[in-house]
Design an enzyme around this catalytic site. Structure first.
Site, PDB file in Angstrom:
ATOM      1  N   ASP A 150     -47.210  10.603 -54.462  1.00 33.75           N
ATOM      2  CA  ASP A 150     -47.934  11.481 -55.380  1.00 33.75           C
ATOM      3  C   ASP A 150     -48.171  10.705 -56.662  1.00 33.75           C
ATOM      4  O   ASP A 150     -47.430   9.759 -56.984  1.00 33.75           O
ATOM      5  CB  ASP A 150     -47.139  12.759 -55.669  1.00 33.75           C
ATOM      6  CG  ASP A 150     -47.915  13.731 -56.552  1.00 33.75           C
ATOM      7  OD1 ASP A 150     -48.926  14.268 -56.082  1.00 33.75           O
ATOM      8  OD2 ASP A 150     -47.523  13.922 -57.716  1.00 33.75           O
TER       9      ASP A 150
ATOM     10  N   GLU B 286     -49.242  11.124 -60.970  1.00 35.72           N
ATOM     11  CA  GLU B 286     -49.531  11.921 -62.155  1.00 35.72           C
ATOM     12  C   GLU B 286     -50.572  11.159 -62.966  1.00 35.72           C
ATOM     13  O   GLU B 286     -50.508   9.925 -63.071  1.00 35.72           O
ATOM     14  CB  GLU B 286     -48.271  12.160 -62.991  1.00 35.72           C
ATOM     15  CG  GLU B 286     -47.204  12.986 -62.288  1.00 35.72           C
ATOM     16  CD  GLU B 286     -47.666  14.394 -61.941  1.00 35.72           C
ATOM     17  OE1 GLU B 286     -48.515  14.940 -62.679  1.00 35.72           O
ATOM     18  OE2 GLU B 286     -47.197  14.946 -60.923  1.00 35.72           O
TER      19      GLU B 286
ATOM     20  N   HIS C 258     -44.478  18.681 -60.598  1.00 39.94           N
ATOM     21  CA  HIS C 258     -45.380  17.942 -61.485  1.00 39.94           C
ATOM     22  C   HIS C 258     -44.721  16.703 -62.065  1.00 39.94           C
ATOM     23  O   HIS C 258     -45.107  16.223 -63.128  1.00 39.94           O
ATOM     24  CB  HIS C 258     -45.938  18.834 -62.594  1.00 39.94           C
ATOM     25  CG  HIS C 258     -46.926  19.853 -62.092  1.00 39.94           C
ATOM     26  ND1 HIS C 258     -48.068  19.510 -61.418  1.00 39.94           N
ATOM     27  CD2 HIS C 258     -46.918  21.208 -62.146  1.00 39.94           C
ATOM     28  CE1 HIS C 258     -48.733  20.610 -61.092  1.00 39.94           C
ATOM     29  NE2 HIS C 258     -48.049  21.651 -61.513  1.00 39.94           N
TER      30      HIS C 258
ATOM     31  N   ASP D  27     -42.743  15.789 -56.618  1.00 34.03           N
ATOM     32  CA  ASP D  27     -43.772  16.317 -55.716  1.00 34.03           C
ATOM     33  C   ASP D  27     -43.815  15.538 -54.401  1.00 34.03           C
ATOM     34  O   ASP D  27     -44.083  16.106 -53.336  1.00 34.03           O
ATOM     35  CB  ASP D  27     -45.139  16.257 -56.392  1.00 34.03           C
ATOM     36  CG  ASP D  27     -45.287  17.333 -57.466  1.00 34.03           C
ATOM     37  OD1 ASP D  27     -44.374  18.159 -57.585  1.00 34.03           O
ATOM     38  OD2 ASP D  27     -46.304  17.326 -58.181  1.00 34.03           O
TER      39      ASP D  27
END
Length: 728
Positions: free
Chosen positions: A542, A544, A683, A688
């Site tokens: 994942d 960000e 998040h 995640d």
């Protein structure tokens, strides 16, 4: 966004058509019964009200559509959703219950399913208990192996015949982490991991040659064959690798095949970083060569001068000249010997490695050693048992015992005390005593003298030990308590390495990682697309980002990933790296991911991080939730980073819609709730990624129930999903 069921649309359209035909038919029948005058009258009445009639007709159609929608939702949609949830309960590996909803019949069905699930879970528990009891002896053997591996000072890696890592100990993980840092790796990169290839570090040809020598030894009947080689890593380190075979246990009556080729199912690699020792040995040889050659020349000159001085009629000027030669050569030999002694002392400073050690253990060892050598009681006071130190315990204990010995010999100190406390950046280790006061000059002389007491001899000084630890040592008086103490400022161990170890354990408690089931995967040779989903290795990741628009300049600020090997989530082999985006992080996005500008300052850029992540994800299938979003950010950085991600990608968002088409939401939180997966660190990239990995492990059996067994079938099914139309 919820997809409208096409069956509902067809039902509403069919109902509207039937209603329209029925109204037309009734109108024709009624119209046919009227005479000409009545038809004119009806026409006069309806003509000005045509719009009202049409609106009434449309209202009737709307009411029919709403009624059909409610009936479809209650008697078609709800049962389908219940079936999807029942499948989740059926495939769940942990206890899970349905929430009764809908009609009385559906609620009764949900309660019946819950009862059956409870009975199944109870049976599972009984079976699990029996299996646990049956496998207790095997687990004890594994624990013995774990304890043995944990205590080994040597790096040990076990591979199958394809070079896939099945086992490694903590020493190997630390060593490979140092090797990766030497190659310029950023935090979070790992060169070693279960299921990863050892050939990422070692040359495959060297390992193959060692294996060939082992096969030859087996063919000659050698009981315990082995081979070794020395190689250079990308970071410039020299590794000495000893290779031993893992032998297959043949069935009774079966002999080994030709030259024992089939008898080897894997390899045990024992690795030593010999960079420093080889360099040290080369320097020692060079130094000894210089000392020998220089001394030979000096001795020859001295011998010649002594021979000349033996003549009685030698003139005074010549005699003084030859005496000068003797003095100069003796001085040169002395300087060479002193230089040799100085270099030997410098090597002795670093002979014992700096290791992480529990401070309480160090103090306890010092207490025993001082009491033994000084014959004085030593007490402990104010010991912080939570402190981990980065120390050379041998030289530090030597310095403490030396100082205590001089206190006892020269000031007749009757008792001693040790204290250990922590500060924000260092640990304070105090050697405390009561007795006669001493001057600072005495302390300085003790600090600079070579340490000698009893039978212990060392060319090192206390100052050498302090400098070795990068700290300080001073003398201080406590006049109120009539005491004095020597205080050592010592470095603390890495917080990441000791306090925040995976799964709440110290890295030194169970530092071994293994999966012997991978021995069975040595002969897998089918194409990746045709491999079963349960056999593949996955990198679940994942990102960000600063925002949601990669094309408008938004950039990655964190990458988190975890690996799934042989159906197991390897939490101890995660990739977690902050990235400097080269721009400010918008204030509106900070409350979502919690990453500020200060947190990414000084972190590596995406051009440095992506090659590391690419190596981490090598030879695996990428998995992400809403993967199109994350992959778009990676693709836009391919030119800058010099790497491209060509491996297959699976999306848990699309595949959730495949197995649960009737569910209203396929957000990560909604799927996690359906699968009873705990969401931690939402998040954050790694948080995640871990949740997505748990979801993917639960999706695999549901896909298999629908006939989706291979990677190719999963990718094709995902592309047919409604959500596959979303582009970034």
């Amino acid at each position: 966004m919820r997809k409208i069921d096409p069956r509902l649309v067809l039902a509403i359209a069919a109902a509207g058509l039937v209603m329209a035909l029925w109204l037309v038919l009734m109108s024709v029948i009624v119209w046919s019964t009227l005479d000409a005058q009545e038809r004119l009258a009806v026409g006069d009445v309806l003509a000005p009200r045509t719009v009202l009639v049409a609106m009434g007709w449309m209202l009737g159609l709307f009411l029919v559509a709403v009624t059909l929608h409610m009936l479809h939702r209650r008697y078609v949609g709800d049962p389908h959703r219940l079936i999807e949830k029942i499948r989740v309960v059926v495939t769940a590996t942990t206890p899970q219950q349905l929430t009764p909803r809908g009609t009385a019949e559906m609620q009764a069905m949900a309660r019946a399913v819950n009862e059956l699930a409870a009975q199944r879970d109870q049976l599972r528990g009984d079976v699990a208990e029996q299996v646990a009891q049956a496998s207790l002896r095997v687990q004890q053997e594994k624990n013995r192996l774990a304890a043995l591996m944990a205590e080994l000072n040597q790096s040990v890696v076990v591979c199958n015949r394809e070079g896939r890592i099945l086992l490694y100990n903590q020493r190997a993980r630390q060593q490979f982490r140092q090797l990766s840092q030497g190659a310029g790796a950023a935090a979070g990169a790992e060169l070693i991991g279960i299921g990863r290839s050892i050939y990422a570090v070692l040359d495959q040809q060297l390992v193959a040659h060692a294996l060939e020598r082992i096969h030859q030894a087996l063919g000659r009947g050698v009981a315990t064959p082995s081979a070794q080689f020395v190689t250079t890593t990308q970071g410039g380190h020299l590794l000495r690798v000893q290779v031993a075979p893992v032998r297959e246990s043949a069935p009774p009556g079966d002999g080994e095949t030709q030259e024992g080729l089939q008898a080897v199912s894997g390899l045990v690699l024992m690795l030593d970083d010999v960079t420093a020792s080889v360099q040290e040995e080369a320097e020692r040889d060079q130094l000894m060569h210089g000392l020998t050659e220089g001394s030979r020349s000096s001795l020859a000159n001295i011998q010649a001068a002594v021979d000349m001085l033996g003549y009685a009629d030698l003139e005074p000027a010549m005699r003084e000249r030859f005496l000068g030669v003797v003095r100069d050569e003796v001085g040169a030999m002395g300087r060479r010997v002193n230089d040799l002694a100085h270099r030997a002392t410098q090597r002795l400073k670093t002979r014992w490695p700096m290791e992480d050690m529990l401070g309480a253990d160090l103090v306890t060892a010092a207490q025993r050693r001082i009491a033994q050598h000084c014959d004085r009681p030593v007490t402990l006071d104010t010991i912080d048992t939570s402190l981990w130190l980065k120390v050379d315990s041998y030289t530090l204990l030597l310095a403490l015992t030396y100082l205590a010995h001089r206190l006892v010999d020269e000031f007749e100190v009757r008792f001693l005390q040790l204290r250990l406390q922590g500060t924000a950046t260092h640990a304070q280790l105090d050697l405390v005593w009561s007795g006669q006061a001493m001057s600072n000059e005495t302390v300085m002389s003790w600090e600079m003298d070579a340490m000698r007491f009893g039978s212990e001899r060392s060319p090192l000084t206390v100052r050498d030990v302090v400098e070795r630890h990068g700290g300080e040592m001073w003398f201080e008086r406590e006049r109120a308590r009539h005491q004095a103490f020597f205080r050592f400022m010592l470095p603390l161990a890495s917080v990441q390495g000791v306090v925040d170890a995976p799964l709440g354990e110290s890295e030194f408690s169970r530092p071994e990682y293994y999966d012997f089931d991978l021995f069975k995967m040595a002969d897998q040779g089918s194409a990746l697309d045709d491999r079963p989903l349960s056999e593949l290795t996955y990198t679940v990741f994942d990102t960000e980002t600063t925002g949601l628009n990669p094309a408008d300049g938004d950039a990655i600020i964190q990458i988190g990933a975890a690996r799934i090997v042989n159906g197991k989530l390897l939490r101890q082999e995660c990739f977690d790296q902050l990235v400097d985006p080269g721009r400010r992080i918008p204030a509106a996005s900070i409350p979502i991911h919690g990453i500020t500008d200060d947190m990414v300052v000084g972190k590596p850029g995406i051009a440095q991080v992506l090659p590391l992540f690419h190596a981490y994800a090598q030879d695996t299938v990428l998995v992400a939730h809403n993967a199109a979003f994350d992959m778009r950010f990676l693709q836009l950085q391919e030119e800058a980073s010099g790497v491209a991600f060509h491996q297959p990608v699976l999306d848990t968002l699309l595949l959730s819609a495949v197995v649960h088409p009737q569910q209203e939401s396929h957000r990560l939180e909604a799927i996690a709730e359906r699968f009873n997966v705990t969401v931690l660190g939402r998040h954050t990239a790694l948080g995640d990624a871990l949740v997505t990995a748990e979801i993917w492990l639960r999706l695999i059996p549901l896909l298999q129930e629908q006939g989706i067994h291979t990677l190719r079938q999963a990718r094709e099914a995902a592309q047919k999903s409604y959500y596959a139309r979303i582009k970034y």
